[in-house]
Design a protein around this motif. Structure first.
Motif, PDB file in Angstrom:
ATOM      1  N   ASN A 168       0.839  -1.208   0.000  1.00  0.00           N
ATOM      2  CA  ASN A 168       0.000   0.000   0.000  1.00  0.00           C
ATOM      3  C   ASN A 168       0.875   1.260   0.000  1.00  0.00           C
ATOM      4  O   ASN A 168       0.608   2.209  -0.736  1.00  0.00           O
ATOM      5  N   ILE A 169       1.895   1.246   0.823  1.00  0.00           N
ATOM      6  CA  ILE A 169       2.777   2.425   0.923  1.00  0.00           C
ATOM      7  C   ILE A 169       3.498   2.622  -0.400  1.00  0.00           C
ATOM      8  O   ILE A 169       3.611   3.747  -0.898  1.00  0.00           O
ATOM      9  N   ILE A 170       3.969   1.574  -1.002  1.00  0.00           N
ATOM     10  CA  ILE A 170       4.688   1.680  -2.276  1.00  0.00           C
ATOM     11  C   ILE A 170       3.746   2.177  -3.360  1.00  0.00           C
ATOM     12  O   ILE A 170       4.107   3.045  -4.166  1.00  0.00           O
ATOM     13  N   ASP A 171       2.531   1.693  -3.391  1.00  0.00           N
ATOM     14  CA  ASP A 171       1.572   2.124  -4.410  1.00  0.00           C
ATOM     15  C   ASP A 171       1.231   3.616  -4.239  1.00  0.00           C
ATOM     16  O   ASP A 171       1.131   4.353  -5.227  1.00  0.00           O
ATOM     17  N   ARG A 172       1.036   4.000  -3.071  1.00  0.00           N
ATOM     18  CA  ARG A 172       0.715   5.417  -2.823  1.00  0.00           C
ATOM     19  C   ARG A 172       1.882   6.308  -3.223  1.00  0.00           C
ATOM     20  O   ARG A 172       1.665   7.365  -3.827  1.00  0.00           O
ATOM     21  N   SER A 173       3.053   5.854  -2.920  1.00  0.00           N
ATOM     22  CA  SER A 173       4.232   6.643  -3.261  1.00  0.00           C
ATOM     23  C   SER A 173       4.368   6.736  -4.762  1.00  0.00           C
ATOM     24  O   SER A 173       4.688   7.803  -5.314  1.00  0.00           O
ATOM     25  N   ILE A 174       4.103   5.673  -5.487  1.00  0.00           N
ATOM     26  CA  ILE A 174       4.196   5.686  -6.947  1.00  0.00           C
ATOM     27  C   ILE A 174       3.106   6.580  -7.508  1.00  0.00           C
ATOM     28  O   ILE A 174       3.334   7.314  -8.471  1.00  0.00           O
ATOM     29  N   ALA A 175       1.950   6.513  -6.910  1.00  0.00           N
ATOM     30  CA  ALA A 175       0.851   7.342  -7.391  1.00  0.00           C
ATOM     31  C   ALA A 175       1.176   8.810  -7.195  1.00  0.00           C
ATOM     32  O   ALA A 175       0.869   9.658  -8.033  1.00  0.00           O
ATOM     33  N   MET A 176       1.787   9.080  -6.117  1.00  0.00           N
ATOM     34  CA  MET A 176       2.123  10.483  -5.867  1.00  0.00           C
ATOM     35  C   MET A 176       3.204  10.938  -6.820  1.00  0.00           C
ATOM     36  O   MET A 176       3.162  12.066  -7.303  1.00  0.00           O
ATOM     37  N   LEU A 177       4.092  10.041  -7.125  1.00  0.00           N
ATOM     38  CA  LEU A 177       5.162  10.411  -8.048  1.00  0.00           C
ATOM     39  C   LEU A 177       4.618  10.522  -9.457  1.00  0.00           C
ATOM     40  O   LEU A 177       5.014  11.409 -10.216  1.00  0.00           O
TER      41      LEU A 177
END
Length: 181
Positions: A168-177
């Motif tokens: 979840n954290i990785i996905d959110r970070s990618i989405a933000m990027l």
């Protein structure tokens, strides 16, 4: 002149046969002529000598009186001059005293002003030192809190971080990027 009669009477008394007092009118026996000649010579020659002596004495006395009057005038002038100098010295002393009082007043005011400035500077310095110390203490507390927070986070992170949370954290970070680019 009275002494001449006395002399004649005395001379006559000395030649009196009775041994008493009396006047002898015998001109030759009493030496009146000799006495008159001696007295005339003394008066004639003595008058010029005595007159000269008296004139010299009179001129000496007049000169001494004149000199004494001049010394008196000089002394009076010197006294007036010294009194004037005394008055000037007293005025100068009063002026110096007034200047000293003015200087003392100015110096006292300057010292008081400088003391006020020094007190204000010390207050500002103390306030600045207190502010600096407070800021340093706050920064130190922040570092300690941050270090404690990291320690606590590191200690709790392995127990709370599982595979699903990591994804979840990785996905959110990618989405933000992805959304930021």
């Amino acid at each position: 002149m009275g002494s001449i009669f006395w002399l004649i009477a005395e001379v006559g008394a000395a030649t009196s046969e009775e041994g008493g007092f009396g006047i002898n009118f015998d001109i030759l026996e009493t030496n009146i002529i000799n006495l008159a000649i001696v007295i005339a010579i003394l008066v004639y020659f003595g008058r010029s000598f005595l007159g000269k002596v008296l004139a010299e004495r009179r001129s000496n006395i007049e000169a001494e009186i004149t000199e004494a009057e001049q010394r008196k005038q000089q002394a009076a002038a010197a006294l007036a001059d010294e009194q004037q100098k005394l008055a000037q010295a007293q005025q100068e002393a009063a002026r110096i005293r007034a200047q000293a009082e003015e200087r003392a007043t100015a110096a006292r005011k300057a010292i008081l002003d400088q003391s006020e400035k020094d007190i204000q500077r010390l207050r500002e310095s103390v306030n600045q030192d207190v502010n600096t110390e407070r800021d340093r203490a706050i920064a130190e507390l922040r570092q300690q809190i941050a270090a404690l927070a990291l320690q606590k986070a590191e200690s709790e992170l392995p127990s709370r971080l599982n595979d699903d949370v990591q994804r979840n954290i990785i996905d959110r970070s990618i989405a933000m990027l992805g959304g930021a680019s």
